[in-house]
Design an enzyme around this catalytic site. Structure first.
Site, PDB file in Angstrom:
ATOM      1  N   TYR A 151       0.819  -1.222   0.000  1.00  0.00           N
ATOM      2  CA  TYR A 151       0.000   0.000   0.000  1.00  0.00           C
ATOM      3  C   TYR A 151       0.855   1.276   0.000  1.00  0.00           C
ATOM      4  CZ  TYR A 151      -3.689   3.274   1.460  1.00  0.00           C
ATOM      5  OH  TYR A 151      -4.552   4.348   1.547  1.00  0.00           O
ATOM      6  N   LYS A 210       1.119   4.112  -3.067  1.00  0.00           N
ATOM      7  CA  LYS A 210       0.781   5.529  -2.898  1.00  0.00           C
ATOM      8  C   LYS A 210       1.997   6.431  -3.178  1.00  0.00           C
ATOM      9  CE  LYS A 210      -3.618   5.111  -1.827  1.00  0.00           C
ATOM     10  NZ  LYS A 210      -4.672   5.664  -2.695  1.00  0.00           N
TER      11      LYS A 210
HETATM   12  P1  NAP Z   1     -13.381   2.540   1.073  1.00  0.00           P
HETATM   13  O1  NAP Z   1     -14.494   3.006   1.927  1.00  0.00           O
HETATM   14  O2  NAP Z   1     -12.974   1.106   1.097  1.00  0.00           O
HETATM   15  O3  NAP Z   1     -13.699   2.996  -0.417  1.00  0.00           O
HETATM   16  C1  NAP Z   1     -12.908   2.577  -1.497  1.00  0.00           C
HETATM   17  C2  NAP Z   1     -13.694   2.803  -2.771  1.00  0.00           C
HETATM   18  O4  NAP Z   1     -12.860   2.393  -3.879  1.00  0.00           O
HETATM   19  C3  NAP Z   1     -14.968   1.962  -2.843  1.00  0.00           C
HETATM   20  O5  NAP Z   1     -15.981   2.689  -3.481  1.00  0.00           O
HETATM   21  C4  NAP Z   1     -14.536   0.795  -3.712  1.00  0.00           C
HETATM   22  O6  NAP Z   1     -15.605   0.170  -4.405  1.00  0.00           O
HETATM   23  C5  NAP Z   1     -13.640   1.534  -4.678  1.00  0.00           C
HETATM   24  N1  NAP Z   1     -12.840   0.625  -5.494  1.00  0.00           N
HETATM   25  C6  NAP Z   1     -12.022  -0.368  -5.109  1.00  0.00           C
HETATM   26  N2  NAP Z   1     -11.529  -1.011  -6.180  1.00  0.00           N
HETATM   27  C7  NAP Z   1     -12.073  -0.416  -7.274  1.00  0.00           C
HETATM   28  C8  NAP Z   1     -11.990  -0.621  -8.662  1.00  0.00           C
HETATM   29  N3  NAP Z   1     -11.236  -1.615  -9.191  1.00  0.00           N
HETATM   30  N4  NAP Z   1     -12.686   0.191  -9.501  1.00  0.00           N
HETATM   31  C9  NAP Z   1     -13.451   1.182  -9.015  1.00  0.00           C
HETATM   32  N5  NAP Z   1     -13.604   1.421  -7.697  1.00  0.00           N
HETATM   33  C10 NAP Z   1     -12.909   0.625  -6.839  1.00  0.00           C
HETATM   34  O7  NAP Z   1     -12.025   3.332   1.413  1.00  0.00           O
HETATM   35  P2  NAP Z   1     -11.708   4.891   1.618  1.00  0.00           P
HETATM   36  O8  NAP Z   1     -10.960   4.991   2.880  1.00  0.00           O
HETATM   37  O9  NAP Z   1     -12.882   5.726   1.378  1.00  0.00           O
HETATM   38  O10 NAP Z   1     -10.634   5.086   0.437  1.00  0.00           O
HETATM   39  C11 NAP Z   1     -10.706   6.086  -0.549  1.00  0.00           C
HETATM   40  C12 NAP Z   1      -9.290   6.506  -0.908  1.00  0.00           C
HETATM   41  O11 NAP Z   1      -8.683   7.140   0.210  1.00  0.00           O
HETATM   42  C13 NAP Z   1      -8.369   5.345  -1.292  1.00  0.00           C
HETATM   43  O12 NAP Z   1      -7.563   5.711  -2.397  1.00  0.00           O
HETATM   44  C14 NAP Z   1      -7.510   5.173  -0.047  1.00  0.00           C
HETATM   45  O13 NAP Z   1      -6.268   4.596  -0.333  1.00  0.00           O
HETATM   46  C15 NAP Z   1      -7.384   6.611   0.407  1.00  0.00           C
HETATM   47  N6  NAP Z   1      -6.985   6.815   1.798  1.00  0.00           N
HETATM   48  C16 NAP Z   1      -7.774   6.377   2.805  1.00  0.00           C
HETATM   49  C17 NAP Z   1      -7.379   6.594   4.109  1.00  0.00           C
HETATM   50  C18 NAP Z   1      -8.190   6.118   5.276  1.00  0.00           C
HETATM   51  O14 NAP Z   1      -7.708   6.193   6.427  1.00  0.00           O
HETATM   52  N7  NAP Z   1      -9.428   5.653   5.080  1.00  0.00           N
HETATM   53  C19 NAP Z   1      -6.177   7.275   4.387  1.00  0.00           C
HETATM   54  C20 NAP Z   1      -5.401   7.724   3.324  1.00  0.00           C
HETATM   55  C21 NAP Z   1      -5.826   7.494   2.034  1.00  0.00           C
HETATM   56  P3  NAP Z   1     -16.404  -1.108  -3.778  1.00  0.00           P
HETATM   57  O15 NAP Z   1     -17.432  -0.553  -2.817  1.00  0.00           O
HETATM   58  O16 NAP Z   1     -16.992  -1.732  -5.002  1.00  0.00           O
HETATM   59  O17 NAP Z   1     -15.389  -1.969  -3.096  1.00  0.00           O
END
Ligand code: NAP
Length: 236
Positions: A161, A165
């Site tokens: 991961y 990133k």
């Molecule tokens: P999340 O709730 O798991 O949401 C991830 C989203 O990405 C979901 O809608 C998922 O769809 C979608 N996704 C996964 N694989 C995909 C694909 N092949 N094509 C299209 N959509 C896809 O996680 P989140 O925390 O909101 O993450 C959003 C972003 O923030 C990510 O890039 C993550 O790395 C980043 N981020 C998160 C955090 C944190 O602490 N949460 C911190 C830093 C960065 P499904 O519902 O179909 O699975």
């Protein structure tokens, strides 16, 4: 009128970003790999739904054609992301366990998926009067932070991961240099309660989406080629 597409917007940070940008008056496409989940989310938000799996060339190309036919795109939020090294028990597979396959799966979504979407939507963005791209990165992308024992992300043991990133950050820098007429930035939302981390994050999605929303609304004289969290610029 600003038209915005957010990948992975059916839940989590993407959904909250969509909610806020609808509120700010954007025409928002909730892009989701599952058409049903995307439709439900879009209906809740008063947004448009488009099926888009970032790992699938045909899906991304079809989404770009549909958005183009509807009038084009101004803002692209590359938000879809996965963290395969975290198990259901929230234990993170570290350097001893990481496999090439885990790296490949992670990069397929987080890096190649982002480039696939950028490549497909670039012609639309180049026709916008004020094109903006937000690449959702992570604090774990920062080499400065990950080598500083004083930073909270330092003990994170996973390889795939953070490496993906870090690649997102470099993709951001290179695209920003190539397209100076666009505002292209990487953002770190902060550790946020979403399914990505088994809802173990410390922030709400409202807090996490703040910098994504802000960078999606940056004007033509705003920053480009940068890496930001809600407090300001971050060290790479
Ligand atoms: P999340 O709730 O798991 O949401 C991830 C989203 O990405 C979901 O809608 C998922 O769809 C979608 N996704 C996964 N694989 C995909 C694909 N092949 N094509 C299209 N959509 C896809 O996680 P989140 O925390 O909101 O993450 C959003 C972003 O923030 C990510 O890039 C993550 O790395 C980043 N981020 C998160 C955090 C944190 O602490 N949460 C911190 C830093 C960065 P499904 O519902 O179909 O699975």
């Amino acid at each position: 009128m600003t038209t915005t597409l957010i990948t992975g917007a059916n839940k989590g940070l993407g959904f909250e970003t969509a909610r806020r940008l609808v509120g700010a008056g954007h025409t928002v496409y909730v892009a989701s790999r599952d058409a049903g989940r995307g439709r439900v989310a879009a209906e809740r938000l008063g947004a448009r739904a488009v099926a888009l799996d970032v790992t699938d060339d045909a899906s991304v190309a079809a989404a770009a054609r549909a958005v183009e036919a509807d009038g084009g795109l101004d803002v692209l939020v590359n938000n879809a992301g996965i963290q395969v090294e975290m198990g259901d028990d929230q234990a993170v597979a570290g350097a001893a366990e990481v496999t090439a396959e885990m790296m490949r799966r992670t990069f397929e979504t987080n890096v190649f998926g982002m480039v696939r979407v950028l490549h497909a939507f670039l012609p639309l963005l180049r026709r916008s009067g004020a094109p903006v791209v937000v690449n959702v990165s992570s604090g774990l992308a920062s080499l400065s932070r990950m080598t500083d024992p004083g930073r909270p992300g330092y003990p994170y043991p996973g390889v795939a991961y953070p490496a993906s990133k870090a690649a997102v950050n470099m993709v951001t820098v290179q695209y920003a240099k190539a397209f100076p007429q666009m505002r292209i930035n990487a953002v770190e939302p902060g550790f946020t309660r979403t399914d990505l981390n088994g809802n173990s994050g410390l922030q709400t999605v409202e807090q996490g989406a703040e910098i994504i929303v802000r960078m999606a609304q940056v004007g033509p004289d705003g920053p480009t080629g940068g890496y930001f969290d809600a407090e300001g610029p971050l060290a790479w």
